[in-house]
Design a protein around this motif. Structure first.
Motif, PDB file in Angstrom:
ATOM      1  N   ASN A  16       7.522  25.717  14.106  1.00  0.00           N
ATOM      2  CA  ASN A  16       7.637  26.698  15.169  1.00  0.00           C
ATOM      3  C   ASN A  16       6.261  27.228  15.534  1.00  0.00           C
ATOM      4  OD1 ASN A  16       8.873  28.534  16.998  1.00  0.00           O
ATOM      5  ND2 ASN A  16      10.667  28.587  15.675  1.00  0.00           N
ATOM      6  N   ASN A  17       6.233  28.124  16.467  1.00  0.00           N
ATOM      7  CA  ASN A  17       4.998  28.719  16.951  1.00  0.00           C
ATOM      8  C   ASN A  17       5.300  30.188  17.209  1.00  0.00           C
ATOM      9  OD1 ASN A  17       3.103  29.760  18.952  1.00  0.00           O
ATOM     10  ND2 ASN A  17       2.350  27.663  19.137  1.00  0.00           N
ATOM     11  N   SER A  18       4.513  31.084  16.602  1.00  0.00           N
ATOM     12  CA  SER A  18       4.806  32.515  16.691  1.00  0.00           C
ATOM     13  C   SER A  18       4.802  33.020  18.130  1.00  0.00           C
ATOM     14  CB  SER A  18       3.784  33.309  15.862  1.00  0.00           C
ATOM     15  OG  SER A  18       2.470  33.076  16.325  1.00  0.00           O
ATOM     16  N   SER A  19       4.057  32.365  19.010  1.00  0.00           N
ATOM     17  CA  SER A  19       4.002  32.803  20.402  1.00  0.00           C
ATOM     18  C   SER A  19       5.161  32.259  21.227  1.00  0.00           C
ATOM     19  CB  SER A  19       2.672  32.350  21.033  1.00  0.00           C
ATOM     20  OG  SER A  19       1.572  32.905  20.340  1.00  0.00           O
ATOM     21  N   TYR A  20       5.699  31.109  20.810  1.00  0.00           N
ATOM     22  CA  TYR A  20       6.794  30.465  21.535  1.00  0.00           C
ATOM     23  C   TYR A  20       7.883  30.088  20.533  1.00  0.00           C
ATOM     24  CZ  TYR A  20       3.044  29.896  24.981  1.00  0.00           C
ATOM     25  OH  TYR A  20       2.001  30.099  25.836  1.00  0.00           O
ATOM     26  N   PRO A  21       8.874  30.932  20.319  1.00  0.00           N
ATOM     27  CA  PRO A  21       9.900  30.669  19.313  1.00  0.00           C
ATOM     28  C   PRO A  21      10.931  29.635  19.765  1.00  0.00           C
ATOM     29  CG  PRO A  21      10.374  32.713  20.428  1.00  0.00           C
ATOM     30  CD  PRO A  21       9.053  32.235  20.978  1.00  0.00           C
ATOM     31  N   ASP A  22      10.459  28.445  20.145  1.00  0.00           N
ATOM     32  CA  ASP A  22      11.363  27.391  20.592  1.00  0.00           C
ATOM     33  C   ASP A  22      11.969  26.681  19.382  1.00  0.00           C
ATOM     34  OD1 ASP A  22      10.010  28.231  22.791  1.00  0.00           O
ATOM     35  OD2 ASP A  22       9.309  26.269  23.426  1.00  0.00           O
ATOM     36  N   VAL A  23      12.990  25.869  19.652  1.00  0.00           N
ATOM     37  CA  VAL A  23      13.633  25.064  18.627  1.00  0.00           C
ATOM     38  C   VAL A  23      13.649  23.612  19.098  1.00  0.00           C
ATOM     39  CG1 VAL A  23      15.739  24.665  17.303  1.00  0.00           C
ATOM     40  CG2 VAL A  23      15.069  27.008  17.888  1.00  0.00           C
TER      41      VAL A  23
ATOM     42  N   PHE B  77       3.391  22.857  19.225  1.00  0.00           N
ATOM     43  CA  PHE B  77       4.248  23.052  18.057  1.00  0.00           C
ATOM     44  C   PHE B  77       3.875  22.055  16.968  1.00  0.00           C
ATOM     45  CE2 PHE B  77       6.294  24.755  21.732  1.00  0.00           C
ATOM     46  CZ  PHE B  77       6.831  25.956  21.287  1.00  0.00           C
TER      47      PHE B  77
END
Length: 252
Positions: free
Chosen positions: A199-206, A241
Motif C-alpha cells: 500500500n501507499n500511505s498517501s493513496y490507500p488503494d487496494v 505502490f
C-alpha cells in the motif's frame, strides 16, 4: 627452509601415526574416532589470537561447477566445500543449487549426472524475498518499454516496461509490468512464487497481482511478468505502490 622441513616432518609423522593406529588425534594423544580434534583453548577468553576450528576449502562457483561436472574422476560422495563467490559460473549442471555463498556437499546420486552440490541447510526449500514497484497508471505516467524510464527500479529489479489498460465497461483499471532481475539469472526450477500488493500511505488503494510468467532470458537475466488490477475502485491509479514477492524453491 626450516619451516618447510618442519611441515614435511610433521605431515610424515602424522601419516605414519595414522597408518599404524587408523586413528588420528590432533591436540590429543587418545583419539576416539578416525580423526579426533581437540581445541587448543576450549574455554575462556584467553589467547583470542589463536583460532580453533576447521577451515573447509574455499572455492568460487565456477570452480565447484567445473569439479562437479567432471566425471573422470567424479567428485567423491560427501566431499565438502565452502562456496565464497557466486558471481562466477552459472546455476546449471552440478552447480544448479549454488545460489548463495555457503557450505555444500557433493551428492552423486542426484541428477543431472554425475551429481550436484547440495547445500547444508536445515530445510529443503530456498527462500528469496524482494519488493518491486508498481508504477502509476498511464493517465498519470506514460507507459514505456525497453527500460526507458528507471524511476521505478527497486531492490535490484528493473521495470522494463509497463502497459496500462483504462477502466472501461465496468472493468477495473489494470497494468501489465515486466520486471528484470539485474543479478545472475535465478534458478527457477521447482519455483513457487507468491505475490502480495502493498500500500501507499498517501493513496490507500487496494490491488491484486498475478504472475503471467517467469523465465530466464538468453542474456542471462530473470524476467517476471505481472498483471496488476485495482480492486477497490474502477479508477486509474496515480501513486506508486509496492509489490512484495516471495520465491520458494524446492531443492532436490
Amino acid at each position: 627452509m626450516i619451516k618447510t622441513l618442519k611441515t614435511i616432518s610433521a605431515a610424515a609423522t602424522l601419516c605414519g601415526f595414522a597408518s599404524m593406529n587408523a586413528q588420528v588425534g590432533i591436540n590429543n594423544s587418545s583419539p576416539k574416532a578416525t580423526v579426533d580434534i581437540t581445541a587448543r583453548t576450549p574455554v575462556g577468553v584467553s589467547n583470542p589470537n589463536l583460532k580453533d576450528g576447521i577451515l573447509i576449502p574455499n572455492v568460487d562457483r565456477a570452480r565447484a561447477q567445473a569439479m562437479g561436472n567432471n566425471s573422470s574422476p567424479a567428485v567423491p560422495e560427501s566431499t565438502m566445500i565452502y562456496v565464497n563467490n557466486i558471481t562466477t559460473g552459472t546455476a546449471t549442471g552440478s552447480a544448479i543449487n549454488i545460489s548463495a555463498p555457503g557450505y555444500y556437499y557433493f551428492d552423486p546420486a542426484a541428477l543431472p549426472s554425475p551429481g550436484i552440490w547440495q547445500a547444508l541447510r536445515p530445510t529443503n526449500v530456498d527462500l528469496y524475498g524482494f519488493q518491486v514497484k508498481i508504477p502509476p497508471h498511464n493517465q498519470y505516467a506514460a507507459d514505456f518499454s525497453n527500460h526507458s524510464v528507471s524511476t521505478y527500479d527497486n531492490d535490484n529489479w528493473w521495470v522494463i516496461s509497463k502497459t496500462s489498460v483504462n477502466t472501461t465497461g465496468g472493468q477495473p483499471a489494470r497494468m501489465t509490468i515486466i520486471y528484470e532481475y539485474q543479478g545472475s539469472a535465478l534458478n527457477i526450477t521447482n519455483l513457487y512464487p507468491q505475490l502480495t500488493a502493498g500500500n501507499n500511505s498517501s493513496y490507500p488503494d487496494v490491488y491484486t497481482a498475478n504472475i503471467i510468467s517467469i523465465a530466464n532470458t538468453g542474456a542471462g537475466k530473470t524476467r517476471l511478468t505481472v498483471s496488476v488490477v485495482r480492486a477497490e475502485s474502477l479508477s486509474n491509479w496515480q501513486g506508486i505502490f509496492y509489490l512484495n514477492a516471495l520465491f520458494a524453491r524446492k531443492i532436490n
